[in-house]
Scaffold this motif. Structure first.
Motif, PDB file in Angstrom:
ATOM      1  N   CYS A  66      37.021 -63.494 -11.889  1.00 35.04           N
ATOM      2  CA  CYS A  66      37.021 -62.852 -10.308  1.00 35.04           C
ATOM      3  C   CYS A  66      37.126 -63.766  -9.523  1.00 35.04           C
ATOM      4  O   CYS A  66      37.034 -65.065  -9.621  1.00 35.04           O
ATOM      5  CB  CYS A  66      35.570 -62.051 -10.462  1.00 35.04           C
ATOM      6  N   VAL A  67      37.043 -63.197  -8.197  1.00 38.51           N
ATOM      7  CA  VAL A  67      37.298 -63.950  -6.962  1.00 38.51           C
ATOM      8  C   VAL A  67      36.416 -63.520  -5.933  1.00 38.51           C
ATOM      9  O   VAL A  67      36.285 -62.109  -5.910  1.00 38.51           O
ATOM     10  CB  VAL A  67      38.924 -64.161  -6.407  1.00 38.51           C
ATOM     11  N   LEU A  68      35.995 -64.196  -5.136  1.00 35.87           N
ATOM     12  CA  LEU A  68      34.735 -63.885  -4.199  1.00 35.87           C
ATOM     13  C   LEU A  68      35.243 -64.442  -2.951  1.00 35.87           C
ATOM     14  O   LEU A  68      35.717 -65.351  -2.677  1.00 35.87           O
ATOM     15  CB  LEU A  68      33.358 -64.471  -4.751  1.00 35.87           C
ATOM     16  N   ASP A  69      34.703 -63.758  -1.769  1.00 37.23           N
ATOM     17  CA  ASP A  69      34.782 -64.065  -0.659  1.00 37.23           C
ATOM     18  C   ASP A  69      33.668 -63.866   0.293  1.00 37.23           C
ATOM     19  O   ASP A  69      32.891 -62.834   0.015  1.00 37.23           O
ATOM     20  CB  ASP A  69      36.111 -63.769   0.180  1.00 37.23           C
ATOM     21  N   ARG A  70      33.321 -64.538   1.256  1.00 34.66           N
ATOM     22  CA  ARG A  70      32.176 -64.009   2.186  1.00 34.66           C
ATOM     23  C   ARG A  70      32.730 -63.195   3.521  1.00 34.66           C
ATOM     24  O   ARG A  70      31.929 -62.782   4.298  1.00 34.66           O
ATOM     25  CB  ARG A  70      31.764 -65.340   2.914  1.00 34.66           C
ATOM     26  N   VAL A  71      34.125 -62.867   3.433  1.00 33.03           N
ATOM     27  CA  VAL A  71      34.757 -61.987   4.428  1.00 33.03           C
ATOM     28  C   VAL A  71      35.189 -60.725   3.702  1.00 33.03           C
ATOM     29  O   VAL A  71      35.934 -60.872   2.759  1.00 33.03           O
ATOM     30  CB  VAL A  71      35.750 -62.742   5.336  1.00 33.03           C
ATOM     31  N   PRO A  72      35.446 -59.669   4.192  1.00 34.53           N
ATOM     32  CA  PRO A  72      36.139 -58.381   3.925  1.00 34.53           C
ATOM     33  C   PRO A  72      37.593 -58.861   3.733  1.00 34.53           C
ATOM     34  O   PRO A  72      38.286 -59.378   4.288  1.00 34.53           O
ATOM     35  CB  PRO A  72      35.799 -57.481   4.614  1.00 34.53           C
ATOM     36  N   ARG A  73      38.454 -58.404   2.570  1.00 31.50           N
ATOM     37  CA  ARG A  73      39.743 -58.697   2.280  1.00 31.50           C
ATOM     38  C   ARG A  73      40.347 -57.739   1.385  1.00 31.50           C
ATOM     39  O   ARG A  73      39.582 -56.839   0.644  1.00 31.50           O
ATOM     40  CB  ARG A  73      40.098 -59.890   2.304  1.00 31.50           C
ATOM     41  N   MET A  74      41.614 -57.692   1.148  1.00 34.53           N
ATOM     42  CA  MET A  74      42.367 -57.047   0.034  1.00 34.53           C
ATOM     43  C   MET A  74      43.471 -58.012  -0.296  1.00 34.53           C
ATOM     44  O   MET A  74      43.625 -59.048   0.251  1.00 34.53           O
ATOM     45  CB  MET A  74      43.078 -55.949   0.594  1.00 34.53           C
ATOM     46  N   LEU A  75      43.498 -58.076  -1.833  1.00 35.59           N
ATOM     47  CA  LEU A  75      44.426 -58.628  -2.253  1.00 35.59           C
ATOM     48  C   LEU A  75      45.945 -58.399  -2.118  1.00 35.59           C
ATOM     49  O   LEU A  75      46.214 -57.044  -2.067  1.00 35.59           O
ATOM     50  CB  LEU A  75      44.362 -58.886  -3.723  1.00 35.59           C
ATOM     51  N   SER A  76      46.819 -59.259  -2.147  1.00 38.04           N
ATOM     52  CA  SER A  76      48.309 -58.837  -2.085  1.00 38.04           C
ATOM     53  C   SER A  76      48.680 -58.264  -3.381  1.00 38.04           C
ATOM     54  O   SER A  76      47.980 -58.765  -4.324  1.00 38.04           O
ATOM     55  CB  SER A  76      48.981 -60.000  -1.536  1.00 38.04           C
ATOM     56  N   GLY A  77      49.878 -57.847  -3.492  1.00 40.18           N
ATOM     57  CA  GLY A  77      50.420 -57.675  -4.951  1.00 40.18           C
ATOM     58  C   GLY A  77      50.731 -58.963  -5.724  1.00 40.18           C
ATOM     59  O   GLY A  77      50.301 -58.808  -6.926  1.00 40.18           O
ATOM     60  N   ASP A  78      51.108 -60.007  -5.014  1.00 39.67           N
ATOM     61  CA  ASP A  78      51.201 -61.134  -5.709  1.00 39.67           C
ATOM     62  C   ASP A  78      49.882 -61.643  -6.307  1.00 39.67           C
ATOM     63  O   ASP A  78      49.944 -62.167  -7.384  1.00 39.67           O
ATOM     64  CB  ASP A  78      51.975 -62.188  -4.929  1.00 39.67           C
ATOM     65  N   GLN A  79      49.081 -61.607  -5.522  1.00 38.85           N
ATOM     66  CA  GLN A  79      47.582 -62.279  -5.692  1.00 38.85           C
ATOM     67  C   GLN A  79      46.986 -61.324  -6.766  1.00 38.85           C
ATOM     68  O   GLN A  79      46.375 -62.051  -8.035  1.00 38.85           O
ATOM     69  CB  GLN A  79      46.529 -62.117  -4.230  1.00 38.85           C
ATOM     70  N   SER A  80      47.049 -60.091  -6.733  1.00 37.69           N
ATOM     71  CA  SER A  80      46.652 -59.257  -7.913  1.00 37.69           C
ATOM     72  C   SER A  80      47.327 -59.579  -9.236  1.00 37.69           C
ATOM     73  O   SER A  80      46.627 -59.874 -10.251  1.00 37.69           O
ATOM     74  CB  SER A  80      46.898 -57.700  -7.530  1.00 37.69           C
ATOM     75  N   GLY A  81      48.661 -59.596  -9.150  1.00 35.93           N
ATOM     76  CA  GLY A  81      49.377 -60.031 -10.268  1.00 35.93           C
ATOM     77  C   GLY A  81      48.738 -61.353 -10.833  1.00 35.93           C
ATOM     78  O   GLY A  81      48.843 -61.722 -11.917  1.00 35.93           O
ATOM     79  N   ALA A  82      48.652 -62.356  -9.955  1.00 33.66           N
ATOM     80  CA  ALA A  82      48.256 -63.658 -10.447  1.00 33.66           C
ATOM     81  C   ALA A  82      47.041 -63.775 -11.112  1.00 33.66           C
ATOM     82  O   ALA A  82      46.533 -64.101 -12.125  1.00 33.66           O
ATOM     83  CB  ALA A  82      48.213 -64.739  -9.343  1.00 33.66           C
ATOM     84  N   LEU A  83      45.906 -62.892 -10.333  1.00 39.96           N
ATOM     85  CA  LEU A  83      44.744 -62.633 -11.134  1.00 39.96           C
ATOM     86  C   LEU A  83      44.769 -62.043 -12.480  1.00 39.96           C
ATOM     87  O   LEU A  83      43.979 -62.598 -13.690  1.00 39.96           O
ATOM     88  CB  LEU A  83      43.800 -61.933 -10.341  1.00 39.96           C
ATOM     89  N   GLU A  84      45.656 -61.020 -12.516  1.00 39.49           N
ATOM     90  CA  GLU A  84      45.614 -60.359 -14.039  1.00 39.49           C
ATOM     91  C   GLU A  84      46.591 -61.339 -14.977  1.00 39.49           C
ATOM     92  O   GLU A  84      46.000 -61.312 -16.078  1.00 39.49           O
ATOM     93  CB  GLU A  84      46.374 -59.020 -13.783  1.00 39.49           C
ATOM     94  N   MET A  85      47.438 -62.145 -14.523  1.00 41.84           N
ATOM     95  CA  MET A  85      48.090 -62.971 -15.549  1.00 41.84           C
ATOM     96  C   MET A  85      47.046 -64.070 -15.948  1.00 41.84           C
ATOM     97  O   MET A  85      47.156 -64.509 -17.205  1.00 41.84           O
ATOM     98  CB  MET A  85      49.155 -63.650 -14.570  1.00 41.84           C
ATOM     99  N   LEU A  86      46.185 -64.651 -15.047  1.00 39.95           N
ATOM    100  CA  LEU A  86      45.418 -65.616 -15.346  1.00 39.95           C
ATOM    101  C   LEU A  86      44.175 -65.000 -16.505  1.00 39.95           C
ATOM    102  O   LEU A  86      43.955 -65.757 -17.228  1.00 39.95           O
ATOM    103  CB  LEU A  86      44.477 -66.303 -14.152  1.00 39.95           C
ATOM    104  N   SER A  87      43.828 -63.928 -16.199  1.00 41.14           N
ATOM    105  CA  SER A  87      42.991 -63.435 -16.995  1.00 41.14           C
ATOM    106  C   SER A  87      43.688 -63.009 -18.558  1.00 41.14           C
ATOM    107  O   SER A  87      43.019 -63.334 -19.671  1.00 41.14           O
ATOM    108  CB  SER A  87      42.422 -61.792 -16.723  1.00 41.14           C
ATOM    109  N   ARG A  88      44.827 -62.741 -18.539  1.00 41.24           N
ATOM    110  CA  ARG A  88      45.518 -62.712 -20.032  1.00 41.24           C
ATOM    111  C   ARG A  88      45.849 -64.173 -20.660  1.00 41.24           C
ATOM    112  O   ARG A  88      45.428 -64.246 -21.726  1.00 41.24           O
ATOM    113  CB  ARG A  88      46.938 -62.252 -19.794  1.00 41.24           C
ATOM    114  N   GLN A  89      45.876 -65.252 -19.842  1.00 40.34           N
ATOM    115  CA  GLN A  89      45.797 -66.506 -20.269  1.00 40.34           C
ATOM    116  C   GLN A  89      44.327 -66.996 -20.900  1.00 40.34           C
ATOM    117  O   GLN A  89      44.392 -67.607 -21.796  1.00 40.34           O
ATOM    118  CB  GLN A  89      46.356 -67.581 -19.073  1.00 40.34           C
ATOM    119  N   VAL A  90      43.504 -66.575 -20.036  1.00 38.47           N
ATOM    120  CA  VAL A  90      42.082 -66.875 -20.627  1.00 38.47           C
ATOM    121  C   VAL A  90      41.823 -66.156 -21.806  1.00 38.47           C
ATOM    122  O   VAL A  90      41.342 -66.971 -22.803  1.00 38.47           O
ATOM    123  CB  VAL A  90      41.061 -66.382 -19.341  1.00 38.47           C
TER     124      VAL A  90
END
Length: 121
Positions: A66-90
């Motif tokens: 997971c990723v966290l922040d102290r401000v509200p936000r949304m992930l871009s499509g690239d950021q979402s894809g990167a997080l999903e790819m990292l989870s598969r690598q883990v």
């Protein structure tokens, strides 16, 4: 965050583990599930959370990335894809580690049997 774990009743990852895919909370103060959570109302003051379940080859969710922040936000499509790819690598690393452990156990058993057969153990 300084903590490596949080009490289950406060953990965002519980929702991620139950999710079929990425679980996103754009603003935890606006989300009824989390707005009174001590991790939101006090330190570390989480406002944004995005998590992906880490799954075994059989599809069982065993952890989250997971990723966290102290401000509200949304992930871009690239950021979402990167997080999903990292989870598969883990997940692949976990699987690889498990296979290595299994191979080490089999090798130790093989060595023990060889010693027994040769009368050295």
């Amino acid at each position: 965050m300084d903590a490596w774990e949080t009490p289950k009743e406060h953990a965002f990852c519980v929702y991620t583990l139950k999710s079929p895919g990425m679980f996103v909370v754009p603003d935890a103060l606006l989300d009824e599930r989390f707005r009174e959570n001590p991790l939101v109302t006090g330190p570390p003051n989480i406002r944004f959370y995005a998590g992906v379940p880490i799954r075994t080859e059989l599809g069982e969710a065993i952890a989250t990335l997971c990723v966290l922040d102290r401000v509200p936000r949304m992930l871009s499509g690239d950021q979402s894809g990167a997080l999903e790819m990292l989870s598969r690598q883990v997940a692949a690393r976990f699987e690889s580690y498990g296979r290595m452990q299994q191979m080490a156990r089999l090798q130790a058993e093989n060595d023990r049997m060889q010693r027994m057969l040769t009368g050295r153990g």
